[in-house]
Design an enzyme around this catalytic site. Structure first.
Site, short mmCIF file in Angstrom:
data_model
loop_
_atom_site.label_atom_id
_atom_site.label_comp_id
_atom_site.label_asym_id
_atom_site.label_seq_id
_atom_site.Cartn_x
_atom_site.Cartn_y
_atom_site.Cartn_z
CB SER A 1 -9.50 7.20 6.86
OG SER A 1 -9.44 7.58 8.21
CD GLN B 1 -6.07 4.89 9.02
OE1 GLN B 1 -7.08 5.53 8.73
NE2 GLN B 1 -5.55 4.90 10.24
CE1 TYR C 1 -4.65 7.27 12.81
CE2 TYR C 1 -6.82 7.74 11.93
CZ TYR C 1 -5.47 8.02 12.00
OH TYR C 1 -4.95 9.06 11.28
CB THR D 1 -2.26 5.11 10.96
OG1 THR D 1 -2.64 4.92 9.60
CG2 THR D 1 -1.54 6.46 11.09
CE LYS E 1 -0.62 6.97 5.85
NZ LYS E 1 -1.03 7.97 6.83
CG HIS F 1 -0.58 11.56 9.86
ND1 HIS F 1 -0.95 10.43 10.54
CD2 HIS F 1 -1.73 12.13 9.45
CE1 HIS F 1 -2.27 10.34 10.56
NE2 HIS F 1 -2.77 11.37 9.91
N GLY G 1 4.21 15.18 0.74
CA GLY G 1 4.73 16.21 -0.17
C GLY G 1 4.79 15.81 -1.63
C1 FMN Z 1 -7.07 15.85 5.23
C2 FMN Z 1 -6.21 14.68 5.59
C3 FMN Z 1 -6.72 13.67 6.38
C4 FMN Z 1 -5.92 12.57 6.72
N1 FMN Z 1 -6.46 11.55 7.45
C5 FMN Z 1 -5.72 10.44 7.70
C6 FMN Z 1 -6.30 9.32 8.36
O1 FMN Z 1 -7.46 9.33 8.72
N2 FMN Z 1 -5.51 8.25 8.58
C7 FMN Z 1 -4.18 8.19 8.18
O2 FMN Z 1 -3.50 7.18 8.40
N3 FMN Z 1 -3.63 9.24 7.54
C8 FMN Z 1 -4.36 10.36 7.27
N4 FMN Z 1 -3.80 11.39 6.60
C9 FMN Z 1 -2.41 11.29 6.13
C10 FMN Z 1 -2.36 10.67 4.74
O3 FMN Z 1 -2.72 9.32 4.77
C11 FMN Z 1 -0.94 10.79 4.14
O4 FMN Z 1 -0.02 10.22 5.04
C12 FMN Z 1 -0.54 12.23 3.84
O5 FMN Z 1 -1.63 12.94 3.32
C13 FMN Z 1 0.61 12.25 2.87
O6 FMN Z 1 1.02 13.56 2.60
P1 FMN Z 1 0.49 14.42 1.34
O7 FMN Z 1 -0.85 14.92 1.70
O8 FMN Z 1 1.50 15.50 1.21
O9 FMN Z 1 0.44 13.49 0.13
C14 FMN Z 1 -4.58 12.52 6.26
C15 FMN Z 1 -4.07 13.54 5.47
C16 FMN Z 1 -4.87 14.61 5.12
C17 FMN Z 1 -4.30 15.69 4.24
#
Ligand code: FMN
Length: 405
Positions: free
Chosen positions: A136, A158, A160, A186, A276, A300, A333
């Site tokens: 990230s 990834q 931003y 993203t 994404k 997300h 999920g």
């Molecule tokens: C603690 C945490 C931090 C996250 N940080 C980012 C991030 O920095 N950039 C991003 O594109 N998605 C981020 N996400 C989203 C994840 O990439 C992903 O879309 C999401 O966790 C999918 O759902 P799941 O946790 O149920 O598998 C984050 C998710 C979590 C749980």
């Protein structure tokens, strides 16, 4: 009445046979985890509550996340029998490279918060499992350090987009030069979602010292010892800290980006580009028309817009609209290997998981992430066997459907 007798010692021996003895608490904890949900329970005991909640939580009422998980309960598998499933091949091709499973470790910000081993440990597990891992922009390990730690992993970066566009381009270039293969942009974060657990916990970066913090140090000495005896926890790319994650996002992220920005991104990045955070057929078509190599149908993990559409339910219409013009990944999920197989049968090329590996990371560092990967692989393999399918490429809509409820 049965005739009773005293058992011979040799007859008792089978009952006394013990399983492997795990002397270390971490090993014991991980060996006892039979599902990702078990890793989640184990994680809860290992880290401060604010850290667990930051990871586990979602936006507002957390309905998006709940619905994403519930959608997988609506899956109905259609198993075929009398097929040779003695060997299951979970491998597939993701963005032109072989992956040992249709699985990608999603980008997650602030990973060293969950465990001091952080991103390099996730990268090492991904490399051993033969699957991609995305770092990230909000990571706590720099792109260069991650590549140095795991040179043979399939690493994606990834991105931003924030308000200093030159710095964004420079960061993307840095990641490409360092050796990252694909770029994920993203697009669901023009502003931060309202993560209410963080607000209630007073969760800030870096953590502030309060009476509550001091009590937490007493309750989770291992986590605090790790934190205080390793490199200070900070974003590897951003120098900005202070306040909550939402404060940072709202202060520096650029809410003006549009689809036109994809063209300068194309000029900056000569590898595959993944968008994404797609949630509608229209946006999927627009970004594919603009040149995206893949999309992630994602809300997300429910952390942005609450009550947003449910990714698994968007899969069929989006696949129908874009066909094979781009790869489609889905996330949100996914907590088991059977979820992974269901999503692929329903049209995804691969799935992403975030929390599934983060629960493992919190429960036991790198070994916990490895346990999560192993659970997902075993569950996926068993599901395929029970479905009567031996290759991922043979999965299709005849293997699973979504029930109405
Ligand atoms: C603690 C945490 C931090 C996250 N940080 C980012 C991030 O920095 N950039 C991003 O594109 N998605 C981020 N996400 C989203 C994840 O990439 C992903 O879309 C999401 O966790 C999918 O759902 P799941 O946790 O149920 O598998 C984050 C998710 C979590 C749980």
């Amino acid at each position: 009445m049965p005739h009773r007798r005293v058992p011979r010692p040799s007859e008792l021996r089978p009952y006394l046979r013990t399983g492997p003895v795990h002397l270390w608490p971490t090993e014991r904890r991980l060996a006892g985890a039979a599902t990702i949900w078990d890793l989640r329970s184990a994680a809860r005991g290992q880290v401060p509550r604010a850290v667990f909640d930051y990871t586990d939580g979602a936006a507002e009422t957390e309905t998006s996340l709940q619905r994403s998980r519930d959608a997988f309960k609506r899956v109905e598998f259609v198993p075929r029998v009398l097929r040779d499933v003695s060997h299951v091949d979970l491998s597939t091709t993701i963005l032109g490279r072989r992956s040992e499973m249709p699985l990608i470790f999603a980008p997650t910000g602030f990973t060293r918060l969950m465990h001091a081993e952080g991103e390099p440990s996730v990268g090492r597990v991904a490399a051993r499992a033969g699957i991609p891992y995305a770092l990230s922009t909000l990571g706590t390990t720099s792109p260069e350090d991650l590549i140095a730690a795991v040179p043979d992993a399939d690493l994606w970066f990834q991105l931003y987009i924030w308000n200093d566009r030159d710095a964004v381009v420079e960061l993307a270039r840095r990641a490409r030069v360092a050796g990252f293969r694909a770029l994920i942009l993203t697009v669901d974060t023009p502003v931060a979602g309202a993560r209410l657990r963080d607000v209630h916990n007073g969760f800030t970066i870096p953590p502030t010292l309060s009476v509550r913090t001091l009590i937490d140090i007493a309750l989770h000495p291992g986590w605090w010892f790790d934190k205080l005896s390793t490199e200070p926890l900070q974003f590897a790319v951003f120098t900005e800290t202070g306040g909550t994650v939402a404060d940072l996002i709202n202060r520096v992220f650029d809410p003006t980006i549009t689809i036109a920005d994809l063209s300068w991104l194309r000029d900056t990045w000569d590898g595959p580009i993944v968008i994404k955070g797609i949630q509608t057929v229209e946006d999927a078509c627009a970004v594919v028309d603009a040149g995206a190599d893949a999309i992630v149908i994602s809300n997300h993990g429910g952390r942005q817009l609450d009550r947003a559409s449910t990714p698994l339910e968007q899969l069929a219409p989006i696949r129908a609209a874009i066909g094979r013009r781009a790869e489609i990944f889905v996330d949100g999920g996914i907590l088991s290997g059977s979820d992974m197989i269901a999503a692929v049968a329903l049209g995804a090329d691969a799935v992403m998981v975030g929390r599934a590996y983060l629960y493992g990371l919190m429960a036991g560092g790198e070994r916990g992430v490895a346990r999560a990967a192993e659970l997902l692989r075993k569950e996926a393999s068993r599901t395929m066997q029970l479905l009567g399918v031996s290759r991922v490429s043979d999965l299709d809509g005849s293997n699973a459907r979504l029930r109405d409820r």
